[in-house]
Design a protein around this motif. Structure first.
Motif, mmCIF file in Angstrom:
data_model
loop_
_atom_site.group_PDB
_atom_site.id
_atom_site.type_symbol
_atom_site.label_atom_id
_atom_site.label_comp_id
_atom_site.label_asym_id
_atom_site.label_seq_id
_atom_site.Cartn_x
_atom_site.Cartn_y
_atom_site.Cartn_z
ATOM 1 N N ALA A 16 38.029 25.235 -27.527
ATOM 2 C CA ALA A 16 36.790 25.530 -28.256
ATOM 3 C C ALA A 16 37.105 26.009 -29.677
ATOM 4 O O ALA A 16 36.410 25.649 -30.627
ATOM 5 N N THR A 17 38.165 26.790 -29.834
ATOM 6 C CA THR A 17 38.575 27.260 -31.163
ATOM 7 C C THR A 17 38.989 26.090 -32.042
ATOM 8 O O THR A 17 38.636 26.037 -33.232
ATOM 9 N N LEU A 18 39.719 25.128 -31.476
ATOM 10 C CA LEU A 18 40.108 23.932 -32.221
ATOM 11 C C LEU A 18 38.871 23.144 -32.652
ATOM 12 O O LEU A 18 38.745 22.746 -33.821
ATOM 13 N N LEU A 19 37.939 22.940 -31.727
ATOM 14 C CA LEU A 19 36.720 22.208 -32.060
ATOM 15 C C LEU A 19 35.913 22.937 -33.126
ATOM 16 O O LEU A 19 35.371 22.321 -34.041
ATOM 17 N N GLN A 20 35.849 24.263 -33.024
ATOM 18 C CA GLN A 20 35.117 25.034 -34.024
ATOM 19 C C GLN A 20 35.773 24.915 -35.396
ATOM 20 O O GLN A 20 35.084 24.828 -36.420
ATOM 21 N N ALA A 21 37.098 24.892 -35.432
ATOM 22 C CA ALA A 21 37.804 24.716 -36.707
ATOM 23 C C ALA A 21 37.444 23.379 -37.342
ATOM 24 O O ALA A 21 37.255 23.286 -38.564
ATOM 25 N N ILE A 22 37.311 22.346 -36.527
ATOM 26 C CA ILE A 22 36.914 21.038 -37.054
ATOM 27 C C ILE A 22 35.487 21.107 -37.580
ATOM 28 O O ILE A 22 35.189 20.628 -38.678
ATOM 29 N N LEU A 23 34.580 21.733 -36.821
ATOM 30 C CA LEU A 23 33.194 21.875 -37.282
ATOM 31 C C LEU A 23 33.105 22.692 -38.566
ATOM 32 O O LEU A 23 32.225 22.473 -39.387
ATOM 33 N N ASP A 24 34.025 23.635 -38.721
ATOM 34 C CA ASP A 24 34.032 24.502 -39.906
ATOM 35 C C ASP A 24 34.720 23.859 -41.109
ATOM 36 O O ASP A 24 34.990 24.547 -42.091
ATOM 37 N N GLY A 25 35.037 22.585 -41.028
ATOM 38 C CA GLY A 25 35.654 21.916 -42.171
ATOM 39 C C GLY A 25 37.167 22.018 -42.219
ATOM 40 O O GLY A 25 37.775 21.747 -43.242
ATOM 41 N N GLY A 26 37.778 22.413 -41.122
ATOM 42 C CA GLY A 26 39.222 22.405 -41.032
ATOM 43 C C GLY A 26 39.899 23.743 -41.198
ATOM 44 O O GLY A 26 41.072 23.882 -40.859
ATOM 45 N N ARG A 27 39.196 24.726 -41.758
ATOM 46 C CA ARG A 27 39.762 26.074 -41.953
ATOM 47 C C ARG A 27 41.146 26.040 -42.594
ATOM 48 O O ARG A 27 42.032 26.811 -42.258
ATOM 49 N N GLY A 28 41.355 25.106 -43.503
ATOM 50 C CA GLY A 28 42.637 25.011 -44.188
ATOM 51 C C GLY A 28 43.726 24.323 -43.388
ATOM 52 O O GLY A 28 44.843 24.156 -43.870
ATOM 53 N N LEU A 29 43.415 23.900 -42.157
ATOM 54 C CA LEU A 29 44.416 23.226 -41.331
ATOM 55 C C LEU A 29 44.521 21.740 -41.651
ATOM 56 O O LEU A 29 45.588 21.153 -41.517
ATOM 57 N N TRP A 30 43.384 21.130 -42.024
ATOM 58 C CA TRP A 30 43.353 19.709 -42.304
ATOM 59 C C TRP A 30 42.614 19.468 -43.611
ATOM 60 O O TRP A 30 41.687 20.196 -43.957
ATOM 61 N N SER A 31 42.999 18.429 -44.298
ATOM 62 C CA SER A 31 42.293 18.052 -45.521
ATOM 63 C C SER A 31 40.982 17.356 -45.144
ATOM 64 O O SER A 31 40.809 16.888 -44.007
ATOM 65 N N ALA A 32 40.068 17.267 -46.102
ATOM 66 C CA ALA A 32 38.788 16.593 -45.858
ATOM 67 C C ALA A 32 38.981 15.134 -45.430
ATOM 68 O O ALA A 32 38.329 14.683 -44.475
ATOM 69 N N PRO A 33 39.878 14.354 -46.084
ATOM 70 C CA PRO A 33 40.082 12.979 -45.624
ATOM 71 C C PRO A 33 40.630 12.896 -44.198
ATOM 72 O O PRO A 33 40.256 12.015 -43.431
ATOM 73 N N THR A 34 41.494 13.840 -43.830
ATOM 74 C CA THR A 34 42.025 13.844 -42.463
ATOM 75 C C THR A 34 40.921 14.142 -41.464
ATOM 76 O O THR A 34 40.815 13.477 -40.429
ATOM 77 N N LEU A 35 40.083 15.111 -41.766
ATOM 78 C CA LEU A 35 38.962 15.426 -40.876
ATOM 79 C C LEU A 35 38.033 14.231 -40.708
ATOM 80 O O LEU A 35 37.594 13.929 -39.597
#
Length: 146
Positions: A16-35
């Motif tokens: 759920a934390t991983l999914l929330q990070a994706i919903l939150d725009g990546g939280r600095g873990l992934w770039s916008a193009p990667t998301l």
């Protein structure tokens, strides 16, 4: 687990934390193009088999469910923006950016037909009241209490 083909071992809260990070725009873990690549159809040459990078995408969830894709286990009540994945037996995880909702079910119950997963997913999708942005509705169930 008893099923050697299962590749992800985690807790419902971590997923759920991983999914929330994706919903939150990546939280600095992934770039916008990667998301965008993660949650948009990378299989456009295979109609009805919409997959991003690791996730069944909204077009697969909404469209392919009705045409027999494995994504049908995620139910048929999610928005076209939703993305998710099912486990090797009974688990499922999805996020719906439109409703800001997340569903994670960790189970080793053998439900290979997908009926139980579809019912559970549809029940969650019906029960979630859309939350305001940045305040997602999260339902997490783990039959083992993890």
């Amino acid at each position: 687990m008893g099923h050697p083909w299962g590749g992800l071992h985690s807790t419902a809260i971590d997923i759920a934390t991983l999914l929330q990070a994706i919903l939150d725009g990546g939280r600095g873990l992934w770039s916008a193009p990667t998301l965008r690549a993660m949650v948009s159809d990378q299989n456009t040459h295979l109609p009805g088999r919409a997959w991003g990078l690791g996730w069944s995408t909204g077009s697969g969830i909404g469209g392919s469910i009705r045409s027999g894709n494995a994504a049908c286990d995620l139910g048929d009540l999610l928005s076209a923006a939703a993305f998710g994945h099912t486990g090797s037996v009974g688990s499922l995880a999805w996020a719906d950016p439109d409703s800001q909702s997340i569903c994670v079910i960790c189970s080793d119950a053998n439900v290979l037909s997908g009926t139980l997963r579809r019912r559970a997913s549809n029940s969650v999708a019906c029960a979630v009241v859309p939350a305001p942005p940045h305040h997602p509705s999260i339902l997490v169930w783990d039959q083992h209490g993890d």
